[in-house]
Design a protein around this motif. Structure first.
Motif, PDB file in Angstrom:
ATOM      1  N   LYS A   2       0.835  -1.204   0.000  1.00 23.94           N
ATOM      2  CA  LYS A   2       0.000   0.000   0.000  1.00 23.94           C
ATOM      3  C   LYS A   2       0.867   1.249   0.000  1.00 23.94           C
ATOM      4  O   LYS A   2       1.978   1.239   0.524  1.00 23.94           O
ATOM      5  CB  LYS A   2      -0.913   0.009   1.222  1.00 23.94           C
ATOM      6  N   LYS A   3       0.322   2.327  -0.570  1.00 23.23           N
ATOM      7  CA  LYS A   3       1.060   3.598  -0.633  1.00 23.23           C
ATOM      8  C   LYS A   3       0.379   4.640   0.236  1.00 23.23           C
ATOM      9  O   LYS A   3      -0.819   4.560   0.484  1.00 23.23           O
ATOM     10  CB  LYS A   3       1.079   4.107  -2.079  1.00 23.23           C
ATOM     11  N   LEU A   4       1.173   5.614   0.646  1.00 21.38           N
ATOM     12  CA  LEU A   4       0.626   6.772   1.351  1.00 21.38           C
ATOM     13  C   LEU A   4      -0.345   7.485   0.422  1.00 21.38           C
ATOM     14  O   LEU A   4       0.010   7.785  -0.721  1.00 21.38           O
ATOM     15  CB  LEU A   4       1.786   7.704   1.725  1.00 21.38           C
ATOM     16  N   SER A   5      -1.556   7.727   0.893  1.00 14.50           N
ATOM     17  CA  SER A   5      -2.484   8.490   0.048  1.00 14.50           C
ATOM     18  C   SER A   5      -2.716   9.860   0.675  1.00 14.50           C
ATOM     19  O   SER A   5      -3.115   9.960   1.823  1.00 14.50           O
ATOM     20  CB  SER A   5      -3.803   7.739  -0.140  1.00 14.50           C
ATOM     21  N   CYS A   6      -2.383  10.878  -0.084  1.00  8.57           N
ATOM     22  CA  CYS A   6      -2.483  12.252   0.385  1.00  8.57           C
ATOM     23  C   CYS A   6      -3.404  13.047  -0.518  1.00  8.57           C
ATOM     24  O   CYS A   6      -3.502  12.776  -1.709  1.00  8.57           O
ATOM     25  CB  CYS A   6      -1.101  12.916   0.387  1.00  8.57           C
ATOM     26  N   PHE A   7      -4.017  14.058   0.048  1.00  6.16           N
ATOM     27  CA  PHE A   7      -4.949  14.904  -0.684  1.00  6.16           C
ATOM     28  C   PHE A   7      -4.498  16.341  -0.479  1.00  6.16           C
ATOM     29  O   PHE A   7      -4.042  16.694   0.599  1.00  6.16           O
ATOM     30  CB  PHE A   7      -6.362  14.696  -0.164  1.00  6.16           C
ATOM     31  N   GLU A   8      -4.651  17.145  -1.516  1.00  7.32           N
ATOM     32  CA  GLU A   8      -4.169  18.525  -1.424  1.00  7.32           C
ATOM     33  C   GLU A   8      -5.315  19.473  -1.079  1.00  7.32           C
ATOM     34  O   GLU A   8      -6.407  19.368  -1.633  1.00  7.32           O
ATOM     35  CB  GLU A   8      -3.530  18.941  -2.753  1.00  7.32           C
ATOM     36  N   ARG A 130     -12.767  15.267   2.660  1.00  5.44           N
ATOM     37  CA  ARG A 130     -12.675  13.805   2.731  1.00  5.44           C
ATOM     38  C   ARG A 130     -13.827  13.273   3.568  1.00  5.44           C
ATOM     39  O   ARG A 130     -14.209  13.862   4.582  1.00  5.44           O
ATOM     40  CB  ARG A 130     -11.350  13.347   3.360  1.00  5.44           C
ATOM     41  N   ASP A 135     -13.427   0.841   6.842  1.00  7.70           N
ATOM     42  CA  ASP A 135     -12.290   0.181   6.201  1.00  7.70           C
ATOM     43  C   ASP A 135     -12.253  -1.288   6.654  1.00  7.70           C
ATOM     44  O   ASP A 135     -12.135  -1.569   7.851  1.00  7.70           O
ATOM     45  CB  ASP A 135     -10.995   0.903   6.618  1.00  7.70           C
ATOM     46  N   TRP A 143     -10.408   7.557   5.659  1.00  7.08           N
ATOM     47  CA  TRP A 143     -10.653   8.303   4.420  1.00  7.08           C
ATOM     48  C   TRP A 143     -10.481   7.363   3.244  1.00  7.08           C
ATOM     49  O   TRP A 143      -9.490   6.632   3.163  1.00  7.08           O
ATOM     50  CB  TRP A 143      -9.660   9.461   4.299  1.00  7.08           C
ATOM     51  N   LYS A 144     -11.408   7.415   2.313  1.00  8.04           N
ATOM     52  CA  LYS A 144     -11.260   6.543   1.139  1.00  8.04           C
ATOM     53  C   LYS A 144     -10.367   7.182   0.102  1.00  8.04           C
ATOM     54  O   LYS A 144     -10.113   8.362   0.120  1.00  8.04           O
ATOM     55  CB  LYS A 144     -12.617   6.169   0.548  1.00  8.04           C
TER      56      LYS A 144
END
Ligand code: ZN
Length: 144
Positions: A2-8, A130, A135, A143-144
């Motif tokens: 899995k990767k880090l998921s970031c939102f701006e 978000r 989960d 957060w999805k």
């Protein structure tokens, strides 16, 4: 993997204020966000509480184990965020408390935690808010 998921996001309004004595910490921040139409934010609180409910997530059983402390504590640090759950502002916060001997306890913040006195700074974030959803891997509302 899995990767880090970031939102701006962009910075919105910045609020600094006093928390209401005798009220629940989480509920008073949620109510403020609802009234001010805040959907995403980061915040921190310092102050004192007259009782506190904190917990830790049991990762095997996938339930929170909570403890309620009926005593005065300093809020050494409390940080959290606001996002949406079921379309309404939802608080996720962690808190570190100290007693008269300087001993600390901490954990995930729950209601009831009653404010004695407190100061908050809250940075609104603008952009697509978000939404928290269940989960399957953790049993948490993430957060999805
Ligand atoms: Zn937490």
């Amino acid at each position: 993997m899995k990767k880090l998921s970031c939102f701006e996001f962009q910075r919105g309004r910045l609020f600094v204020g006093c928390l209401p004595q005798g009220r629940d910490l989480i509920l008073s921040v949620e109510e403020f966000c609802e009234n001010a139409l805040i959907h995403m934010a980061l915040f921190s609180v310092i102050g004192a509480v007259s009782s506190a409910t904190i917990g830790v997530y049991d990762q095997k059983q996938q339930v929170y184990v909570t403890v309620k402390e009926e005593a005065p504590f300093e809020v050494v640090s409390c940080m959290g965020n606001v996002s949406l759950k079921d379309g309404k502002p939802f608080i996720h916060a962690h808190i570190l408390l100290s007693d008269e001997q300087g001993k600390t306890i901490g954990g995930h913040l729950f209601s009831e935690t009653i404010i004695y006195a407190g100061e908050i700074n809250l940075q609104e974030l603008t952009g697509k808010p978000r939404e928290r959803t269940y989960d399957n891997d953790t049993g948490l509302m993430l957060w999805k």
